[in-house]
Design a protein around this motif. Structure first.
Motif, PDB file in Angstrom:
ATOM      1  N   ALA A 404      -1.062  17.182   3.701  1.00  4.55           N
ATOM      2  CA  ALA A 404      -1.949  16.589   4.705  1.00  4.55           C
ATOM      3  C   ALA A 404      -3.207  16.027   4.068  1.00  4.55           C
ATOM      4  CB  ALA A 404      -2.308  17.637   5.755  1.00  4.55           C
ATOM      5  N   ALA A 405      -3.693  16.709   3.013  1.00  2.00           N
ATOM      6  CA  ALA A 405      -4.961  16.305   2.408  1.00  2.00           C
ATOM      7  C   ALA A 405      -4.812  15.191   1.383  1.00  2.00           C
ATOM      8  CB  ALA A 405      -5.621  17.523   1.743  1.00  2.00           C
ATOM      9  N   TYR A 406      -3.657  15.133   0.725  1.00  2.00           N
ATOM     10  CA  TYR A 406      -3.480  14.171  -0.364  1.00  2.00           C
ATOM     11  C   TYR A 406      -3.344  12.764   0.205  1.00  2.00           C
ATOM     12  CZ  TYR A 406      -2.248  12.915  -5.165  1.00  2.00           C
ATOM     13  OH  TYR A 406      -2.256  12.396  -6.434  1.00  2.00           O
ATOM     14  N   PRO A 407      -4.040  11.796  -0.347  1.00  2.00           N
ATOM     15  CA  PRO A 407      -3.958  10.433   0.190  1.00  2.00           C
ATOM     16  C   PRO A 407      -2.605   9.789  -0.087  1.00  2.00           C
ATOM     17  CG  PRO A 407      -5.213  10.444  -1.850  1.00  2.00           C
ATOM     18  CD  PRO A 407      -4.958  11.891  -1.506  1.00  2.00           C
ATOM     19  N   LYS A 408      -2.231   8.874   0.786  1.00  2.40           N
ATOM     20  CA  LYS A 408      -0.995   8.101   0.587  1.00  2.40           C
ATOM     21  C   LYS A 408      -1.331   6.932  -0.340  1.00  2.40           C
ATOM     22  CE  LYS A 408       2.892   6.053   3.128  1.00  2.40           C
ATOM     23  NZ  LYS A 408       2.950   4.769   2.441  1.00  2.40           N
ATOM     24  N   ALA A 409      -1.091   7.135  -1.651  1.00  2.63           N
ATOM     25  CA  ALA A 409      -1.542   6.181  -2.671  1.00  2.63           C
ATOM     26  C   ALA A 409      -0.412   5.244  -3.076  1.00  2.63           C
ATOM     27  CB  ALA A 409      -2.096   6.936  -3.879  1.00  2.63           C
ATOM     28  N   ASP A 410      -0.044   4.313  -2.195  1.00  4.98           N
ATOM     29  CA  ASP A 410       1.048   3.392  -2.508  1.00  4.98           C
ATOM     30  C   ASP A 410       0.728   2.509  -3.713  1.00  4.98           C
ATOM     31  OD1 ASP A 410       2.632   4.169  -0.281  1.00  4.98           O
ATOM     32  OD2 ASP A 410       1.316   3.002   1.011  1.00  4.98           O
ATOM     33  N   TRP A 411      -0.553   2.288  -3.940  1.00  7.29           N
ATOM     34  CA  TRP A 411      -0.980   1.395  -5.005  1.00  7.29           C
ATOM     35  C   TRP A 411      -0.937   2.068  -6.372  1.00  7.29           C
ATOM     36  CZ3 TRP A 411      -4.880   4.014  -7.299  1.00  7.29           C
ATOM     37  CH2 TRP A 411      -5.552   4.972  -6.506  1.00  7.29           C
ATOM     38  N   ALA A 412      -0.857   3.406  -6.396  1.00  5.92           N
ATOM     39  CA  ALA A 412      -0.991   4.152  -7.642  1.00  5.92           C
ATOM     40  C   ALA A 412       0.339   4.233  -8.387  1.00  5.92           C
ATOM     41  CB  ALA A 412      -1.501   5.563  -7.342  1.00  5.92           C
ATOM     42  N   SER A 566       8.314  -5.876   0.187  1.00  2.00           N
ATOM     43  CA  SER A 566       6.882  -5.795   0.485  1.00  2.00           C
ATOM     44  C   SER A 566       6.160  -7.079   0.105  1.00  2.00           C
ATOM     45  CB  SER A 566       6.262  -4.596  -0.244  1.00  2.00           C
ATOM     46  OG  SER A 566       6.741  -3.390   0.304  1.00  2.00           O
ATOM     47  N   GLU A 567       6.617  -7.696  -0.990  1.00  3.30           N
ATOM     48  CA  GLU A 567       6.034  -8.971  -1.422  1.00  3.30           C
ATOM     49  C   GLU A 567       6.287 -10.061  -0.380  1.00  3.30           C
ATOM     50  OE1 GLU A 567       7.138 -12.225  -4.850  1.00  3.30           O
ATOM     51  OE2 GLU A 567       7.170 -10.098  -5.417  1.00  3.30           O
ATOM     52  N   TRP A 568       7.511 -10.111   0.136  1.00  2.00           N
ATOM     53  CA  TRP A 568       7.826 -11.088   1.182  1.00  2.00           C
ATOM     54  C   TRP A 568       6.891 -10.932   2.385  1.00  2.00           C
ATOM     55  CZ3 TRP A 568      13.868 -10.933   2.034  1.00  2.00           C
ATOM     56  CH2 TRP A 568      14.496 -11.534   0.942  1.00  2.00           C
ATOM     57  N   LEU A 569       6.701  -9.667   2.793  1.00  2.62           N
ATOM     58  CA  LEU A 569       5.952  -9.413   4.029  1.00  2.62           C
ATOM     59  C   LEU A 569       4.449  -9.617   3.856  1.00  2.62           C
ATOM     60  CD1 LEU A 569       7.895  -6.291   5.359  1.00  2.62           C
ATOM     61  CD2 LEU A 569       8.115  -8.667   6.091  1.00  2.62           C
ATOM     62  N   ARG A 570       4.011  -9.768   2.618  1.00  3.71           N
ATOM     63  CA  ARG A 570       2.607 -10.141   2.380  1.00  3.71           C
ATOM     64  C   ARG A 570       2.459 -11.637   2.116  1.00  3.71           C
ATOM     65  NH1 ARG A 570       2.271  -5.313  -0.918  1.00  3.71           N
ATOM     66  NH2 ARG A 570       1.161  -3.724   0.282  1.00  3.71           N
ATOM     67  N   GLY A 571       3.592 -12.289   1.837  1.00  3.74           N
ATOM     68  CA  GLY A 571       3.550 -13.694   1.469  1.00  3.74           C
ATOM     69  C   GLY A 571       4.269 -14.577   2.453  1.00  3.74           C
ATOM     70  N   VAL A 601       0.163  -3.862  10.214  1.00  8.06           N
ATOM     71  CA  VAL A 601       0.204  -5.269   9.821  1.00  8.06           C
ATOM     72  C   VAL A 601      -1.031  -5.627   9.005  1.00  8.06           C
ATOM     73  CG1 VAL A 601       0.127  -7.643  10.677  1.00  8.06           C
ATOM     74  CG2 VAL A 601       1.677  -5.991  11.737  1.00  8.06           C
ATOM     75  N   ASP A 602      -2.195  -5.242   9.485  1.00  9.60           N
ATOM     76  CA  ASP A 602      -3.456  -5.584   8.805  1.00  9.60           C
ATOM     77  C   ASP A 602      -3.539  -4.924   7.433  1.00  9.60           C
ATOM     78  OD1 ASP A 602      -4.156  -7.084  11.001  1.00  9.60           O
ATOM     79  OD2 ASP A 602      -5.478  -5.561  11.872  1.00  9.60           O
ATOM     80  N   GLU A 603      -3.177  -3.641   7.348  1.00  6.03           N
ATOM     81  CA  GLU A 603      -3.264  -2.930   6.069  1.00  6.03           C
ATOM     82  C   GLU A 603      -2.265  -3.491   5.057  1.00  6.03           C
ATOM     83  OE1 GLU A 603      -4.774   1.479   7.651  1.00  6.03           O
ATOM     84  OE2 GLU A 603      -2.640   1.131   7.222  1.00  6.03           O
ATOM     85  N   HIS A 604      -1.070  -3.815   5.521  1.00  5.28           N
ATOM     86  CA  HIS A 604      -0.071  -4.352   4.592  1.00  5.28           C
ATOM     87  C   HIS A 604      -0.487  -5.740   4.107  1.00  5.28           C
ATOM     88  CE1 HIS A 604       3.909  -4.392   2.745  1.00  5.28           C
ATOM     89  NE2 HIS A 604       3.919  -5.684   3.009  1.00  5.28           N
ATOM     90  N   ALA A 606      -3.441  -6.906   3.817  1.00 11.61           N
ATOM     91  CA  ALA A 606      -4.596  -6.793   2.926  1.00 11.61           C
ATOM     92  C   ALA A 606      -4.229  -6.144   1.595  1.00 11.61           C
ATOM     93  CB  ALA A 606      -5.701  -5.977   3.607  1.00 11.61           C
ATOM     94  N   GLY A 607      -3.059  -5.511   1.516  1.00 13.40           N
ATOM     95  CA  GLY A 607      -2.642  -4.861   0.289  1.00 13.40           C
ATOM     96  C   GLY A 607      -3.226  -3.484   0.088  1.00 13.40           C
ATOM     97  N   THR A 608      -3.894  -2.921   1.098  1.00 12.14           N
ATOM     98  CA  THR A 608      -4.484  -1.589   0.949  1.00 12.14           C
ATOM     99  C   THR A 608      -3.444  -0.490   1.103  1.00 12.14           C
ATOM    100  OG1 THR A 608      -5.080  -1.594   3.299  1.00 12.14           O
ATOM    101  CG2 THR A 608      -6.757  -2.337   1.728  1.00 12.14           C
ATOM    102  N   LYS A 609      -2.356  -0.763   1.833  1.00 15.58           N
ATOM    103  CA  LYS A 609      -1.251   0.180   1.974  1.00 15.58           C
ATOM    104  C   LYS A 609       0.057  -0.595   2.017  1.00 15.58           C
ATOM    105  CE  LYS A 609      -3.573   4.083   4.178  1.00 15.58           C
ATOM    106  NZ  LYS A 609      -3.563   5.031   5.329  1.00 15.58           N
TER     107      LYS A 609
END
Length: 645
Positions: A404-412, A566-571, A601-604, A606-609
């Motif tokens: 619960a405490a650990y962040p969801k770090a998709d970028w890491a 994920s690339e498609w859905l951001r591009g 939608v907004d987070e994806h 923006a690339g933050t998640k």
């Protein structure tokens, strides 16, 4: 290979509407474009579309026994039909055609419902036993061929290879099953026996269903399961030698055909193994095909060429644009219910390519399930080792809190993405495995669904599908258990469904020798340590194949048949995704939490998640609704879908 349909009056012998049966049959024209036929008698109608593979001039169905008291419609191939034919002729049966289909008719005459135990192959069929006033349905052991059915309000029963055949019926409801929605967003497909609609079901793999006039719809019966019975002790060299013998025999048994035959060749271990075995038992070059991507991160074609050159196959390869995303509505129409495996796109393309040269293609599907080849198998066993060190009473609060405490770090980097692992460790093996394979986990689904929709679920969670199978599993070995769960869920619900619909869309038959039930039975009895060792999946399979394939093929990192989702859905798909996910008609279904959809939608974007898999699932759900007339495309009005209470 074919498409089958039927209507049966469970109450008596009312006439069947010929035009209605014809519409059902023609809805599956793509499954059998060569020819089709109908059979009607009081209380029964059978329809069949044929793609000729064996006995090209003599396989028209429905097919009857000598006195026409037994009728059959059949989709699939029986690989041991010649041996069965000889046995049945010795028992006095007279054959009128050389087709494998007629073998089933006489096998049913001889052994009744136990005929399925004598069949080796992939099949879904229906038999009308007129003297017993009984309709008998059967599906092959692994679920390679599909069977859908519905008990209708007027007392009739209908079945078909694809769900679309049932949807032609005017008295079938299209109310969406909320439990199927929960399962879809967890698994990315709707697992057997459920369909997306409350009115229709899928016959489970390895099951039969027998209906008699005047009696209520019974439960299906299981006639086979993966045994996981350990073999007598063997050395690893003995296992390797026997594995190759059994693999070669399974492949050879799948080569019967009166039309051009070839193989998919991705360059991975499984398809390369099938091609290597084919090359050793066939005369002349094997026909192989593969697709390449114009993005090296997703392209394995160089390895496919390496195998093709080694075995001097007649190889065809075509390059697909990595932005090949124009199939969304095509796929929605093919699958009839929401289906979110994005690898359906390259699968559709490779079937399209194969059909240019062959009518039958062998694939390597099933290798990962047999030999523990998925990354999630390694992860599950690593988590299980940690679980064994701490009791659940301690693990649940400690790892639950960390998760619960650990962040969801998709970028890491992957090593730092510990949230999912912590969450899995707080659960038992079955629930932890479910959590790991979910395309949208419990936490995400809790936010994705509206409060009103969650009330309709009444606490139901998709993990119950796996829990049901785990409770009946024929093994208590942890690795064998997760393999078994895959064989009961992911394999038939995702992999085999994907290949069946994509291949049938191009009138192509795909055979899967690694799922030959005799091969599966033997492999299931091998020790787990021969399959997964020191983090290496398919250990014994790769060792056995070393004389046949290079280390580049056997030991490079598993790539999979993936696309840059994920690339498609951001591009290039960002606007399409935004319109679909925020479509007023989709939101008006009452299923979704509007604010969370917008947040994703907004987070994806923006690339933050990375919400790629969940957003793709929503996009494909919207496409399903539009293709079934339940909701309109973005900007167009349509009635809201009915969600059954």
């Amino acid at each position: 290979m074919c498409g089958i349909v039927g209507i049966f009056d469970m109450q008596g012998s009312r006439p069947i509407d010929r035009e209605l049966l014809h519409r059902m049959n023609e809805s599956q024209f793509h499954r059998g474009p060569v020819e089709g036929d109908l059979h009607l008698e009081p209380g029964l109608g059978f329809g069949h579309r044929r793609l000729s593979i064996i006995a090209l001039e003599a396989g028209l169905q429905p097919l009857f026994n000598e006195d026409e008291t037994i009728a059959l419609v059949f989709n699939g191939e029986i690989y041991n039909f010649r041996e069965l034919r000889t046995e049945l002729q010795g028992l006095g049966h007279v054959f009128r055609t050389p087709s494998d289909s007629e073998t089933i008719v006489h096998a049913y005459e001889q052994w009744g419902e136990a005929c399925v135990n004598h069949l080796r192959g992939m099949f879904a069929f229906a038999i009308w036993d007129r003297p017993q006033q009984t309709l008998f349905l059967a599906r092959d052991r692994m679920g390679i061929k599909p069977m859908h059915y519905a008990a209708l309000p007027d007392g009739t029963f209908a079945f078909g290879s694809e769900l679309k055949s049932l949807l032609t019926l005017p008295n079938i409801t299209r109310d969406i099953d909320p439990l199927a929605v929960e399962e879809y967003f967890a698994y990315g497909y709707v697992p057997e026996p459920r369909t997306i609609f409350t009115s229709a079901r899928k016959l489970l793999p390895g099951h039969t269903l027998s209906l008699r006039v005047g009696q209520p719809l019974p439960a299906s019966k299981q006639y086979w399961d993966v045994p996981f019975i350990p073999h007598a002790a063997m050395s690893e060299r003995e296992i390797e030698a026997e594995l190759v013998v059994r693999l070669r025999e399974a492949v050879q048994s799948h080569l019967i055909s009166d039309v051009p035959l070839g193989a998919f060749l991705s360059g991975g271990v499984d398809s390369s193994a099938v091609v290597a075995m084919m090359a050793g038992v066939t005369e002349g070059p094997v026909n192989t095909c593969s697709i390449a991507f114009n993005n090296q991160a997703f392209d394995e074609s160089v390895y496919a060429r390496q195998v093709a050159e080694r075995y001097k196959t007649s190889h065809r390869s075509e390059t697909v644009d990595k932005d090949d995303y124009g199939l969304i509505d095509t796929l929605a129409a093919l699958y009839d219910e929401p289906y979110a495996d994005s690898s359906a796109i390259p699968t559709y393309r490779v079937c399209q390519l194969a059909r240019k040269n062959v009518t039958v293609a062998l694939s390597g599907d099933g290798g990962d399930e047999n030999f523990a080849g998925y990354r999630r198998h390694r992860m599950a066993m690593g988590e299980e080792r940690v679980r064994s060190l701490l009791p659940l009473a301690l693990r649940k609060p400690v790892f639950g809190l960390l998760g619960a405490a650990y962040p969801k770090a998709d970028w890491a980097p992957r090593v730092l993405r510990a949230k999912t692992t912590f969450e899995a460790l707080a659960r038992d093996l079955t629930e932890g495995y479910f959590h790991g394979v979910s395309v949208s986990n419990d936490r995400i689904r809790a936010q994705l669904f509206s409060n009103g929709f969650k009330q309709r679920l009444q606490g139901y969670r998709a993990v119950e599908v796996m829990r049901g199978y785990a409770a009946k599993a024929p093994t208590d070995d942890p690795l064998s258990l997760v393999q078994y769960l895959d064989m009961k869920t992911y394999l038939p619900g995702d992999i085999l469904t994907k290949v069946d619909r994509a291949s049938m869309a191009h009138a192509l038959e795909v055979r899967v020798p690694l799922l030959d039930h005799k091969f599966v039975e033997w492999v299931s009895g091998l020790p787990s340590g021969t399959k997964l060792r020191n983090g290496d999946g398919k250990h014994i399979f790769k060792k056995a194949l070393q004389p046949y394939l290079s280390d580049d093929i056997l030991y490079r990192k598993k790539q999979g048949f993936s696309i840059p989702l994920s690339e498609w859905l951001r591009g290039p798909l960002l606007d399409t995704m935004r319109r679909a996910v925020l479509n007023p008609a989709l939101l008006d279904t009452g299923i979704f939490n509007r604010s969370y959809l917008k947040q994703m939608v907004d987070e994806h974007a923006a690339g933050t998640k990375d919400h790629g898999t969940t957003l793709w699932s929503v996009l494909m759900f919207d496409a399903f609704l539009r293709n079934n007339g339940a909701a309109g495309s973005a900007g167009h009005s349509a009635p809201a879908v009915a969600v059954a209470a």
